[in-house]
Design a protein around this motif. Structure first.
Motif, short mmCIF file in Angstrom:
data_model
loop_
_atom_site.label_atom_id
_atom_site.label_comp_id
_atom_site.label_asym_id
_atom_site.label_seq_id
_atom_site.Cartn_x
_atom_site.Cartn_y
_atom_site.Cartn_z
N MET A 1 0.81 -1.19 0.00
CA MET A 1 0.00 0.00 0.00
C MET A 1 0.85 1.26 0.00
O MET A 1 0.43 2.29 -0.51
CB MET A 1 -0.92 -0.04 1.22
N LYS A 2 2.06 1.19 0.53
CA LYS A 2 2.92 2.36 0.59
C LYS A 2 3.35 2.80 -0.80
O LYS A 2 3.45 3.99 -1.07
CB LYS A 2 4.14 2.08 1.44
N TRP A 3 3.60 1.89 -1.69
CA TRP A 3 4.05 2.26 -3.04
C TRP A 3 2.95 2.97 -3.81
O TRP A 3 3.22 3.85 -4.61
CB TRP A 3 4.60 1.05 -3.79
N VAL A 4 1.69 2.62 -3.57
CA VAL A 4 0.58 3.30 -4.23
C VAL A 4 0.52 4.76 -3.76
O VAL A 4 0.30 5.67 -4.56
CB VAL A 4 -0.76 2.58 -3.94
N THR A 5 0.74 4.99 -2.50
CA THR A 5 0.74 6.35 -1.95
C THR A 5 1.85 7.17 -2.59
O THR A 5 1.64 8.33 -2.97
CB THR A 5 0.92 6.31 -0.42
N TRP A 6 3.04 6.57 -2.70
CA TRP A 6 4.17 7.28 -3.31
C TRP A 6 3.90 7.60 -4.78
O TRP A 6 4.24 8.68 -5.26
CB TRP A 6 5.47 6.47 -3.16
N VAL A 7 3.29 6.68 -5.48
CA VAL A 7 2.97 6.92 -6.89
C VAL A 7 1.96 8.07 -7.01
O VAL A 7 2.10 8.94 -7.86
CB VAL A 7 2.43 5.64 -7.56
N LEU A 8 0.96 8.07 -6.15
CA LEU A 8 -0.03 9.15 -6.19
C LEU A 8 0.59 10.49 -5.80
O LEU A 8 0.26 11.53 -6.41
CB LEU A 8 -1.20 8.82 -5.26
N VAL A 9 1.49 10.52 -4.81
CA VAL A 9 2.15 11.76 -4.42
C VAL A 9 3.03 12.26 -5.56
O VAL A 9 3.04 13.47 -5.88
CB VAL A 9 2.98 11.55 -3.13
N LEU A 10 3.76 11.37 -6.23
CA LEU A 10 4.59 11.77 -7.36
C LEU A 10 3.74 12.28 -8.52
O LEU A 10 4.09 13.27 -9.17
CB LEU A 10 5.46 10.60 -7.82
N ALA A 11 2.61 11.63 -8.77
CA ALA A 11 1.72 12.08 -9.84
C ALA A 11 1.16 13.47 -9.51
O ALA A 11 1.09 14.35 -10.38
CB ALA A 11 0.58 11.08 -10.05
N LEU A 12 0.76 13.68 -8.27
CA LEU A 12 0.26 14.98 -7.85
C LEU A 12 1.34 16.05 -7.98
O LEU A 12 1.09 17.16 -8.47
CB LEU A 12 -0.24 14.92 -6.40
N GLY A 13 2.56 15.73 -7.59
CA GLY A 13 3.68 16.66 -7.74
C GLY A 13 3.95 16.99 -9.20
O GLY A 13 4.20 18.15 -9.55
N TRP A 14 3.90 16.01 -10.05
CA TRP A 14 4.12 16.24 -11.48
C TRP A 14 3.04 17.14 -12.07
O TRP A 14 3.34 18.04 -12.84
CB TRP A 14 4.17 14.90 -12.22
N PHE A 15 1.80 16.89 -11.69
CA PHE A 15 0.71 17.72 -12.19
C PHE A 15 0.82 19.17 -11.68
O PHE A 15 0.55 20.11 -12.43
CB PHE A 15 -0.65 17.14 -11.83
N GLN A 16 1.23 19.36 -10.44
CA GLN A 16 1.42 20.70 -9.91
C GLN A 16 2.56 21.42 -10.63
O GLN A 16 2.46 22.60 -10.94
CB GLN A 16 1.70 20.66 -8.40
N TYR A 17 3.64 20.69 -10.92
CA TYR A 17 4.74 21.28 -11.68
C TYR A 17 4.26 21.71 -13.06
O TYR A 17 4.57 22.80 -13.52
CB TYR A 17 5.89 20.28 -11.80
N SER A 18 3.50 20.84 -13.71
CA SER A 18 2.99 21.17 -15.04
C SER A 18 2.08 22.38 -15.00
O SER A 18 2.11 23.23 -15.89
CB SER A 18 2.22 19.98 -15.62
N LEU A 19 1.29 22.48 -13.96
CA LEU A 19 0.34 23.58 -13.84
C LEU A 19 1.05 24.91 -13.60
O LEU A 19 0.72 25.92 -14.22
CB LEU A 19 -0.66 23.32 -12.71
N TRP A 20 2.04 24.93 -12.73
CA TRP A 20 2.64 26.19 -12.31
C TRP A 20 3.89 26.58 -13.11
O TRP A 20 4.10 27.75 -13.37
CB TRP A 20 3.01 26.13 -10.83
N LEU A 21 4.74 25.64 -13.46
CA LEU A 21 6.06 26.00 -13.97
C LEU A 21 6.34 25.62 -15.42
O LEU A 21 7.25 26.17 -16.02
CB LEU A 21 7.14 25.36 -13.08
#
Length: 93
Positions: free
Chosen positions: A1-21
């Motif tokens: 279950m921990k790897w799913v959380t990390w994947v979701l956090v990385l995906a969220l970070g990537w989307f935020q980067y795409s949105l802002w920068l």
């Protein structure tokens, strides 16, 4: 279950980067808005100049008074019966 959380956090970070920068993000949008505001100021000044020139053209096309005024100011035209006075500032010579 921990790897799913990390994947979701990385995906969220990537989307935020795409949105802002990234290209086409918020930063680019703010820069474009500033460029548009500057261009609108420039356009406003040019429109004012164009209106003044159009009014001068209309004056020249409609009457001789404007032509006579330009001749007086630019060419030193004096009509018959008029007295021309020239004032010279002695401090500048």
């Amino acid at each position: 279950m921990k790897w799913v959380t990390w994947v979701l956090v990385l995906a969220l970070g990537w989307f935020q980067y795409s949105l802002w920068l990234s290209k086409g993000g918020w930063r680019d949008m703010w820069q474009l808005e500033q460029q548009v505001a500057q261009q609108q100021e420039t356009n406003h000044g040019l429109q004012m100049r164009n209106h003044a020139l159009a009014a001068e053209v209309a004056d020249l096309a409609s009457g001789e008074a404007a032509i006579a005024e330009i001749a007086r100011v630019d060419l030193g035209y004096v009509q018959n019966g008029e007295i021309y006075y020239r004032f010279i500032d002695l401090n500048t010579h």
